[in-house]
Design a protein around this motif. Structure first.
Motif, mmCIF file in Angstrom:
data_model
loop_
_atom_site.group_PDB
_atom_site.id
_atom_site.type_symbol
_atom_site.label_atom_id
_atom_site.label_comp_id
_atom_site.label_asym_id
_atom_site.label_seq_id
_atom_site.Cartn_x
_atom_site.Cartn_y
_atom_site.Cartn_z
ATOM 1 N N VAL A 29 10.774 -10.710 8.112
ATOM 2 C CA VAL A 29 9.556 -10.846 7.309
ATOM 3 C C VAL A 29 8.449 -11.380 8.209
ATOM 4 O O VAL A 29 8.601 -12.395 8.863
ATOM 5 N N MET A 30 7.315 -10.681 8.222
ATOM 6 C CA MET A 30 6.225 -11.061 9.116
ATOM 7 C C MET A 30 5.210 -12.000 8.476
ATOM 8 O O MET A 30 4.581 -12.783 9.172
ATOM 9 N N VAL A 31 5.008 -11.897 7.157
ATOM 10 C CA VAL A 31 4.081 -12.784 6.455
ATOM 11 C C VAL A 31 4.707 -13.212 5.133
ATOM 12 O O VAL A 31 5.515 -12.487 4.557
ATOM 13 N N ASP A 32 4.343 -14.407 4.686
ATOM 14 C CA ASP A 32 4.780 -14.865 3.365
ATOM 15 C C ASP A 32 3.839 -14.255 2.339
ATOM 16 O O ASP A 32 2.619 -14.312 2.509
ATOM 17 N N VAL A 33 4.393 -13.681 1.286
ATOM 18 C CA VAL A 33 3.586 -13.009 0.272
ATOM 19 C C VAL A 33 3.841 -13.634 -1.088
ATOM 20 O O VAL A 33 4.987 -13.744 -1.518
ATOM 21 N N GLU A 59 9.617 -5.750 2.013
ATOM 22 C CA GLU A 59 9.531 -6.088 0.596
ATOM 23 C C GLU A 59 8.182 -6.744 0.337
ATOM 24 O O GLU A 59 7.739 -7.606 1.114
ATOM 25 N N ASN A 60 7.504 -6.310 -0.707
ATOM 26 C CA ASN A 60 6.190 -6.831 -1.082
ATOM 27 C C ASN A 60 5.161 -6.708 0.044
ATOM 28 O O ASN A 60 4.259 -7.531 0.172
ATOM 29 N N ALA A 61 5.329 -5.679 0.869
ATOM 30 C CA ALA A 61 4.382 -5.371 1.954
ATOM 31 C C ALA A 61 4.246 -6.498 2.960
ATOM 32 O O ALA A 61 3.207 -6.651 3.607
ATOM 33 N N ALA A 62 5.312 -7.285 3.140
ATOM 34 C CA ALA A 62 5.298 -8.420 4.059
ATOM 35 C C ALA A 62 5.561 -8.021 5.501
ATOM 36 O O ALA A 62 5.540 -8.864 6.389
ATOM 37 N N GLY A 63 5.812 -6.740 5.752
ATOM 38 C CA GLY A 63 6.110 -6.263 7.097
ATOM 39 C C GLY A 63 7.557 -6.516 7.467
ATOM 40 O O GLY A 63 8.264 -7.278 6.805
ATOM 41 N N LYS A 64 7.987 -5.829 8.518
ATOM 42 C CA LYS A 64 9.321 -6.041 9.077
ATOM 43 C C LYS A 64 9.168 -6.123 10.578
ATOM 44 O O LYS A 64 8.755 -5.155 11.229
ATOM 45 N N ASP A 65 9.476 -7.274 11.116
ATOM 46 C CA ASP A 65 9.341 -7.504 12.545
ATOM 47 C C ASP A 65 10.117 -6.446 13.316
ATOM 48 O O ASP A 65 11.288 -6.213 13.057
ATOM 49 N N VAL A 67 9.734 -3.289 13.088
ATOM 50 C CA VAL A 67 9.872 -2.035 12.345
ATOM 51 C C VAL A 67 8.517 -1.517 11.867
ATOM 52 O O VAL A 67 8.141 -0.389 12.157
ATOM 53 N N GLY A 68 7.790 -2.316 11.087
ATOM 54 C CA GLY A 68 6.507 -1.874 10.534
ATOM 55 C C GLY A 68 5.640 -3.049 10.140
ATOM 56 O O GLY A 68 6.138 -4.137 9.839
ATOM 57 N N PRO A 69 4.325 -2.840 10.127
ATOM 58 C CA PRO A 69 3.397 -3.945 9.888
ATOM 59 C C PRO A 69 3.295 -4.368 8.431
ATOM 60 O O PRO A 69 3.559 -3.575 7.525
ATOM 61 N N PRO A 70 2.852 -5.602 8.222
ATOM 62 C CA PRO A 70 2.574 -6.052 6.867
ATOM 63 C C PRO A 70 1.271 -5.417 6.382
ATOM 64 O O PRO A 70 0.312 -5.293 7.147
ATOM 65 N N LEU A 71 1.235 -5.033 5.132
ATOM 66 C CA LEU A 71 0.001 -4.511 4.545
ATOM 67 C C LEU A 71 -0.768 -5.613 3.834
ATOM 68 O O LEU A 71 -1.923 -5.428 3.475
ATOM 69 N N VAL A 72 -0.124 -6.747 3.633
ATOM 70 C CA VAL A 72 -0.803 -7.939 3.135
ATOM 71 C C VAL A 72 -1.274 -8.672 4.389
ATOM 72 O O VAL A 72 -0.678 -9.632 4.864
ATOM 73 N N HIS A 73 -2.337 -8.121 4.951
ATOM 74 C CA HIS A 73 -2.879 -8.592 6.225
ATOM 75 C C HIS A 73 -4.357 -8.246 6.260
ATOM 76 O O HIS A 73 -4.772 -7.211 5.737
ATOM 77 N N ILE A 74 -5.141 -9.077 6.912
ATOM 78 C CA ILE A 74 -6.588 -8.886 6.974
ATOM 79 C C ILE A 74 -6.972 -7.514 7.538
ATOM 80 O O ILE A 74 -8.007 -6.945 7.168
ATOM 81 N N ILE A 75 -6.152 -6.955 8.402
ATOM 82 C CA ILE A 75 -6.436 -5.632 8.968
ATOM 83 C C ILE A 75 -6.567 -4.576 7.874
ATOM 84 O O ILE A 75 -7.329 -3.625 8.011
#
Length: 132
Positions: A29-33, A59-65, A67-75
């Protein structure tokens, strides 16, 4: 004595396995959502996201280190990645440009109606997490 050593060895192996698995989960998990209360369309988007996107975006767009980025991110705030970018990503895929996860392949199984619900879900998560 051999039985005790065998049991001890097995216990160490099982414990090491649980420790490794818990570390992998924590690192994935890359970010807490924070998940807000979702409207009916947002709930549909959550289900579609879980089926089609969570394998890479977590899960919940938190990203997977790794694998894929979090979508709950300022970007991915609307002023940088508008809703239309999600439609393009689903239809055509995305060339890697913000992250080093590699290119995202097109997702032809996802309809425009599905994307609208997924975007509603992602935007609800973003709002609840202070992205915009």
């Amino acid at each position: 004595m051999k039985l005790k050593l065998g049991i001890l060895g097995l216990a160490i192996l099982v414990g090491a396995g649980f420790w490794a698995m818990s570390g992998q989960q924590a690192q994935s998990v890359m970010v807490d959502v924070t998940v807000p209360e979702l409207s009916a369309p947002e709930q549909e988007g959550a289900a579609l996201f879980a089926q089609n996107c969570a394998t890479c975006h977590g899960e919940n767009a938190a990203g997977k280190d790794g694998v894929g980025p979090p979508l709950v991110h300022i970007i991915y705030e609307p002023s940088h990645h508008g809703d239309g970018s999600f439609y393009v990503a689903a239809r055509l895929g995305v060339r890697a440009h913000h992250w080093s996860f590699g290119n995202m392949p097109a997702q032809p199984q996802i309809t425009d109606e599905d994307v609208a619900k997924i975007v509603a879900y992602i935007r609800a998560l973003q709002r609840a997490n202070g992205i915009f």
